[in-house]
Design a protein around this motif. Sequence first.
Motif, PDB file in Angstrom:
ATOM      1  N   GLY A 156       0.801  -1.221   0.000  1.00  0.00           N
ATOM      2  CA  GLY A 156       0.000   0.000   0.000  1.00  0.00           C
ATOM      3  C   GLY A 156       0.831   1.267   0.000  1.00  0.00           C
ATOM      4  O   GLY A 156       0.278   2.365   0.116  1.00  0.00           O
ATOM      5  N   TRP A 211      -5.671  -8.612   4.886  1.00  0.00           N
ATOM      6  CA  TRP A 211      -5.197  -7.436   5.612  1.00  0.00           C
ATOM      7  C   TRP A 211      -4.492  -7.847   6.902  1.00  0.00           C
ATOM      8  O   TRP A 211      -3.441  -7.310   7.244  1.00  0.00           O
ATOM      9  N   LEU A 215      -2.899  -4.441   1.025  1.00  0.00           N
ATOM     10  CA  LEU A 215      -3.131  -3.145   1.657  1.00  0.00           C
ATOM     11  C   LEU A 215      -3.311  -2.034   0.624  1.00  0.00           C
ATOM     12  O   LEU A 215      -3.869  -0.974   0.947  1.00  0.00           O
ATOM     13  N   GLY A 216      -2.840  -2.249  -0.594  1.00  0.00           N
ATOM     14  CA  GLY A 216      -2.994  -1.257  -1.655  1.00  0.00           C
ATOM     15  C   GLY A 216      -3.987  -1.674  -2.718  1.00  0.00           C
ATOM     16  O   GLY A 216      -4.111  -1.024  -3.758  1.00  0.00           O
TER      17      GLY A 216
END
Length: 328
Positions: free
Chosen positions: A38, A218, A224-225
């Motif tokens: 992310g 997660w 996360l991205g």
Amino acid sequence: MKKDLQMLRASRSGVDLLEYQTTLKSRLTLSGVGVHTGTAVSIHFSPADSDTGIVFRRVDKGASGQLIRALAAEVGATDLCTGLGNPEGDHVATVEHLMAALSAMGVDNVAIEIDGPEVPIMDGSAAVFVEAFRRTGIVQLSEKRRYIRVVKPVRIDIGKSWAEFLPYDGTRFEIDIDFDSPAIGRQFFAVDLSPEIFAREVAHARTFGFIKDVERLWAAGYALGSSLENSVVIGEDHNVINMDGLRYPDEFVRHKMLDAVGDLALAGARFIGCFSSYRGGHRVNAAALRHLLTDHSAFEIVEATRRERGRRPEMIAVNAPVYAPWMI
């Protein structure tokens, strides 16, 4: 279906060959986010000399950043993506889409600087990389290109999954997937790979996942991205929730082919043969490639040589050096 595939393989009359290695014409920079970390990341591509191969360097590590070669021997992780290097030290994750674009578009040598631990996901496919390489340009170098030619069948079985390399006068991928989800089901896709076919039929296929798995991923530090901007997402009702739908009716299997092209690019040289898989993925692809490269009776190293001007190049076996990029 199997008989039809065998007939198609037998009817193939040849493979498009390049005699000489290539690199990019000029420096290129792209930016994005890592689909798993992310975090924002920039990646810089520079032309490189013959026999450099594809090499990464983590510039965020400063002077201590080590070169990481894009080779099967450097594969350190295959969970949800393909990673190179030591996951506890210098490493680069999620290299498969980039490697697929470099390999399929015919780029042999590039020095890559990256300021984070993960290649940017872009739109979840290889299309941005393909367009960037086309826009920048690809130039020929002076050294001959070498190929790995499969000379006997090699197969691995892992649970319900399998993969195999077969002799074939071309570079062919045959990918068969089988998911319990009715949004995917069983899909099959096969092509004889070329830059044009990859760019048109494979490069735009995006990574995909299930919304029911999001919290688990997660918690494990993955995805996360991930977003609807870079992933095809299948909802609880087994429907694709992206507003724009699918780019291909069978986008799922085409993306699995994209991943396979990228994972097999870590051989360090293009292969001449047919790669087939059923219920494959990064782990299966990596295991199959390692199985091929450790059986030196299953392949030979060849060069494309044009004996007369204007004639199609012939494949000539060459003596490989004691150390070579494709060796494990």
